[in-house]
Design an enzyme around this catalytic site. Structure first.
Site, PDB file in Angstrom:
ATOM      1  CG  ASP A  27      37.640 -80.644 -53.741  1.00 47.08           C
ATOM      2  OD1 ASP A  27      37.923 -81.556 -52.949  1.00 47.08           O
ATOM      3  OD2 ASP A  27      36.786 -80.730 -54.639  1.00 47.08           O
ATOM      4  CE  LYS A  38      38.029 -81.903 -57.886  1.00 45.93           C
ATOM      5  NZ  LYS A  38      37.134 -83.069 -57.925  1.00 45.93           N
TER       6      LYS A  38
HETATM    7  O1  C5P Z   1      34.142 -79.444 -48.145  1.00 48.32           O
HETATM    8  P1  C5P Z   1      33.039 -79.077 -49.060  1.00 48.32           P
HETATM    9  O2  C5P Z   1      32.255 -77.883 -48.577  1.00 48.32           O
HETATM   10  O3  C5P Z   1      33.435 -78.952 -50.480  1.00 48.32           O
HETATM   11  O4  C5P Z   1      32.034 -80.304 -49.023  1.00 48.32           O
HETATM   12  C1  C5P Z   1      30.712 -80.241 -49.483  1.00 48.32           C
HETATM   13  C2  C5P Z   1      29.933 -81.414 -48.931  1.00 48.32           C
HETATM   14  O5  C5P Z   1      30.393 -82.633 -49.544  1.00 48.32           O
HETATM   15  C3  C5P Z   1      30.083 -81.637 -47.453  1.00 48.32           C
HETATM   16  O6  C5P Z   1      29.159 -80.872 -46.713  1.00 48.32           O
HETATM   17  C4  C5P Z   1      29.820 -83.122 -47.308  1.00 48.32           C
HETATM   18  O7  C5P Z   1      28.432 -83.370 -47.377  1.00 48.32           O
HETATM   19  C5  C5P Z   1      30.401 -83.685 -48.584  1.00 48.32           C
HETATM   20  N1  C5P Z   1      31.790 -84.160 -48.411  1.00 48.32           N
HETATM   21  C6  C5P Z   1      32.021 -85.325 -47.684  1.00 48.32           C
HETATM   22  N2  C5P Z   1      33.304 -85.759 -47.526  1.00 48.32           N
HETATM   23  C7  C5P Z   1      34.340 -85.115 -48.093  1.00 48.32           C
HETATM   24  C8  C5P Z   1      34.132 -83.937 -48.831  1.00 48.32           C
HETATM   25  C9  C5P Z   1      32.839 -83.479 -48.977  1.00 48.32           C
HETATM   26  O8  C5P Z   1      31.083 -85.942 -47.182  1.00 48.32           O
HETATM   27  N3  C5P Z   1      35.566 -85.605 -47.950  1.00 48.32           N
END
Ligand code: C5P
Length: 285
Positions: A133, A9
């Site tokens: 995501d 994406k």
């Molecule tokens: O949700 P995911 O595990 O992909 O996110 C990885 C990291 O990216 C989270 O632990 C956070 O530190 C950061 N993140 C964030 N805000 C979001 C998505 C991700 O701070 N909306």
């Protein structure tokens, strides 16, 4: 054997609205799937196996594919052993959502192999437990995403666009890029005054040659972590594209429009298109 494409994406715009008490950031982003894809093979089998063509990636529960397999089992109670092969093409630490896409593709595939006990909406809701995501990849390829990225407003396909993806050698960690953002939020409050919903109207009513109002609030912290990215962006902007922007938390860039990308030493480049899937079907090879 079920063979499915697991697409990457890009984020056509990504606005950070603020930091939440749980440590995540509220975002407003227009996500678009592109035809830079990993290939995944799934087969019901005597025992669980998982192989990945990229030896630098884990194949244990740290891989989002295994997280998705276990989540599907917990949610549905369907525990059929499955053999999964992952052929990686999407670069990682790139902001292209490769791992999240693999997790979404796994949820879709297991649901197919086990007699579709779940709806696509349920799979998307479950996907959010794996990563912010993952839900997007269970949309049909174009969606406006809010919350931490998991709340989807599905959108009709955008006008077809040619897109070049450029991946420099440096990779970026998503949490590190987000944690660098705090200062940006305090120091540059002006850049956060953009109206995301008004932007969305511009994208969805776009004519093919319009310059799109793309932007990404994560560029500033990413460029602080890896200053060579700012130089790369400047260079890419000299090749005649209508838009050059970092995707997600980087480090890959996408270039839209009719530019000419010369061969660039040490950079991986991919010539791609926007893609969408039909309801009830996945992204096919
Ligand atoms: O949700 P995911 O595990 O992909 O996110 C990885 C990291 O990216 C989270 O632990 C956070 O530190 C950061 N993140 C964030 N805000 C979001 C998505 C991700 O701070 N909306």
């Amino acid at each position: 054997m079920l063979t499915l494409q697991s697409p990457a994406k890009i984020n056509l715009f990504l606005k950070i609205l603020g930091k939440r008490p749980d440590g995540y950031h509220e975002i407003a982003s227009l996500f678009q799937a592109i035809d830079l894809c990993d290939t995944m093979h799934f087969k019901l089998s005597q025992e669980d196996t998982f192989t990945c063509s990229d030896p630098s990636l884990p194949t244990d529960e740290n891989n989002l594919v295994i997280k998705a397999r276990e989540l599907f089992r917990r949610k549905t109670g369907r525990n059929n052993p499955v053999s999964i092969q992952l052929q990686k093409n999407i670069p990682h630490q790139a902001g292209l959502g490769g791992g999240s896409s693999n997790a979404a593709t796994t949820l879709w595939a297991l649901n197919q192999l086990c007699g579709t006990p779940a709806t696509a909406e349920q799979l998307a809701a479950w996907g959010a437990e794996i990563g912010s995501d993952v839900s997007f990849f269970l949309s049909q390829g174009t969606a406006y995403c809010t919350g931490r990225g998991e709340k989807l407003l599905p959108l009709p396909s955008l006008n077809a666009q040619n897109v070049w993806i450029v991946k420099p050698p440096v990779g970026l960690s998503t949490p590190k890029v987000y944690s660098g953002l705090k200062l940006e939020v305090e120091n540059q409050s002006k850049q956060f005054s953009v109206d995301a919903e008004a932007l969305l109207v511009k994208f969805t009513s776009q004519k093919s040659n319009d310059k799109l109002p793309v932007f990404n609030d994560l560029e500033a912290p990413a460029f602080q972590l890896a200053p060579e990215l700012a130089e790369l962006k400047q260079k890419l902007e000299t090749f005649g594209f209508s838009n050059v922007l970092m995707s997600g938390s980087g480090s890959a860039f996408f270039c839209l429009g009719d530019g000419n990308l010369p061969a660039l030493a040490s950079l991986n480049t991919y010539n791609c298109k926007f893609i969408n899937r039909s309801p009830g079907k996945w992204y096919l090879p």
